[in-house]
Design a protein around this motif. Sequence first.
Motif, PDB file in Angstrom:
ATOM      1  N   GLY A 195       0.784  -1.230   0.000  1.00 41.54           N
ATOM      2  CA  GLY A 195       0.000   0.000   0.000  1.00 41.54           C
ATOM      3  C   GLY A 195       0.818   1.284   0.000  1.00 41.54           C
ATOM      4  N   PRO A 196       1.824   1.420   0.864  1.00 44.90           N
ATOM      5  CA  PRO A 196       2.616   2.659   0.848  1.00 44.90           C
ATOM      6  C   PRO A 196       3.315   2.904  -0.489  1.00 44.90           C
ATOM      7  N   PHE A 197       3.792   1.847  -1.117  1.00 50.11           N
ATOM      8  CA  PHE A 197       4.434   1.959  -2.423  1.00 50.11           C
ATOM      9  C   PHE A 197       3.439   2.440  -3.476  1.00 50.11           C
ATOM     10  N   ILE A 198       2.232   1.883  -3.439  1.00 52.73           N
ATOM     11  CA  ILE A 198       1.197   2.264  -4.406  1.00 52.73           C
ATOM     12  C   ILE A 198       0.786   3.722  -4.191  1.00 52.73           C
ATOM     13  N   ILE A 199       0.610   4.119  -2.951  1.00 50.75           N
ATOM     14  CA  ILE A 199       0.215   5.491  -2.639  1.00 50.75           C
ATOM     15  C   ILE A 199       1.271   6.483  -3.115  1.00 50.75           C
ATOM     16  N   MET A 200       2.536   6.216  -2.811  1.00 48.32           N
ATOM     17  CA  MET A 200       3.584   7.152  -3.201  1.00 48.32           C
ATOM     18  C   MET A 200       3.784   7.190  -4.712  1.00 48.32           C
ATOM     19  N   ARG A 201       3.669   6.053  -5.364  1.00 42.84           N
ATOM     20  CA  ARG A 201       3.806   6.035  -6.825  1.00 42.84           C
ATOM     21  C   ARG A 201       2.701   6.885  -7.455  1.00 42.84           C
ATOM     22  N   ASN A 202       1.478   6.709  -6.969  1.00 39.91           N
ATOM     23  CA  ASN A 202       0.352   7.487  -7.508  1.00 39.91           C
ATOM     24  C   ASN A 202       0.479   8.968  -7.164  1.00 39.91           C
ATOM     25  N   ALA A 203       0.969   9.284  -5.977  1.00 46.51           N
ATOM     26  CA  ALA A 203       1.101  10.687  -5.568  1.00 46.51           C
ATOM     27  C   ALA A 203       2.165  11.406  -6.393  1.00 46.51           C
ATOM     28  N   ILE A 204       3.287  10.754  -6.622  1.00 43.62           N
ATOM     29  CA  ILE A 204       4.346  11.381  -7.412  1.00 43.62           C
ATOM     30  C   ILE A 204       3.910  11.544  -8.865  1.00 43.62           C
ATOM     31  N   ARG A 205       3.258  10.540  -9.404  1.00 40.33           N
ATOM     32  CA  ARG A 205       2.752  10.652 -10.778  1.00 40.33           C
ATOM     33  C   ARG A 205       1.691  11.747 -10.875  1.00 40.33           C
ATOM     34  N   GLY A 206       0.830  11.848  -9.861  1.00 41.13           N
ATOM     35  CA  GLY A 206      -0.192  12.890  -9.859  1.00 41.13           C
ATOM     36  C   GLY A 206       0.412  14.284  -9.797  1.00 41.13           C
ATOM     37  N   ARG A 207       1.477  14.427  -9.044  1.00 39.60           N
ATOM     38  CA  ARG A 207       2.153  15.731  -8.942  1.00 39.60           C
ATOM     39  C   ARG A 207       2.838  16.083 -10.254  1.00 39.60           C
ATOM     40  N   ARG A 208       3.493  15.119 -10.869  1.00 36.82           N
ATOM     41  CA  ARG A 208       4.221  15.377 -12.119  1.00 36.82           C
ATOM     42  C   ARG A 208       3.294  15.536 -13.321  1.00 36.82           C
ATOM     43  N   ILE A 209       2.384  14.597 -13.496  1.00 38.67           N
ATOM     44  CA  ILE A 209       1.574  14.556 -14.715  1.00 38.67           C
ATOM     45  C   ILE A 209       0.344  15.445 -14.626  1.00 38.67           C
ATOM     46  N   GLU A 210      -0.392  15.332 -13.520  1.00 40.02           N
ATOM     47  CA  GLU A 210      -1.648  16.070 -13.391  1.00 40.02           C
ATOM     48  C   GLU A 210      -1.495  17.412 -12.684  1.00 40.02           C
ATOM     49  N   ASN A 211      -0.275  17.753 -12.268  1.00 37.09           N
ATOM     50  CA  ASN A 211       0.005  19.010 -11.559  1.00 37.09           C
ATOM     51  C   ASN A 211      -0.884  19.198 -10.335  1.00 37.09           C
ATOM     52  N   ARG A 212      -1.039  18.138  -9.564  1.00 37.56           N
ATOM     53  CA  ARG A 212      -1.798  18.260  -8.320  1.00 37.56           C
ATOM     54  C   ARG A 212      -1.040  19.151  -7.353  1.00 37.56           C
ATOM     55  N   PRO A 213      -1.753  19.773  -6.409  1.00 39.70           N
ATOM     56  CA  PRO A 213      -1.082  20.679  -5.471  1.00 39.70           C
ATOM     57  C   PRO A 213      -0.104  19.942  -4.559  1.00 39.70           C
ATOM     58  N   LEU A 214       0.846  20.709  -4.016  1.00 42.95           N
ATOM     59  CA  LEU A 214       1.868  20.143  -3.140  1.00 42.95           C
ATOM     60  C   LEU A 214       1.240  19.531  -1.882  1.00 42.95           C
ATOM     61  N   GLY A 215       0.146  20.090  -1.413  1.00 42.78           N
ATOM     62  CA  GLY A 215      -0.538  19.547  -0.239  1.00 42.78           C
ATOM     63  C   GLY A 215      -1.000  18.119  -0.453  1.00 42.78           C
ATOM     64  N   TRP A 216      -1.374  17.800  -1.673  1.00 36.72           N
ATOM     65  CA  TRP A 216      -1.778  16.434  -2.019  1.00 36.72           C
ATOM     66  C   TRP A 216      -0.615  15.476  -1.815  1.00 36.72           C
ATOM     67  N   LEU A 217       0.569  15.870  -2.246  1.00 34.34           N
ATOM     68  CA  LEU A 217       1.763  15.043  -2.095  1.00 34.34           C
ATOM     69  C   LEU A 217       2.144  14.887  -0.627  1.00 34.34           C
ATOM     70  N   VAL A 218       2.032  15.975   0.134  1.00 37.78           N
ATOM     71  CA  VAL A 218       2.350  15.923   1.566  1.00 37.78           C
ATOM     72  C   VAL A 218       1.370  15.007   2.301  1.00 37.78           C
TER      73      VAL A 218
END
Length: 108
Positions: free
Chosen positions: A57-80
């Motif tokens: 689960g932690p691996f899946i969450i971080m992979r999706n969060a980093i991809r979301g930040r890079r590709i979809e330009n999600r806010p930094l708060g989402w990554l945090v």
Amino acid sequence: MFFNLLLVGYIACAGFVAAGVLGSLHQLITREPPRFNFAGETVMAFLTGVVMCIFAGPFIIMRNAIRGRRIENRPLGWLVASSTIAGMWSMCSGIMVMNVAMILVGYS
């Protein structure tokens, strides 16, 4: 107190490493990245998917969060927020990983 913080950090790292190894192993075997998906045709496939999601689960969450930040330009708060969730989850699974490791070496 500093020792306790180091111990918590070590346990969280052990949990995240276990999640990463399991997630990478899943990707190596199935040739697709792990995701939160319980769709299985058999009971054994369903249970394998559940166990996979519990420990990776932690691996899946971080992979999706980093991809979301890079590709979809999600806010930094989402990554945090995703990092915090993955960190707490890693700490919980790290406790289990460390307990299993201690049992295997006979230190129970």
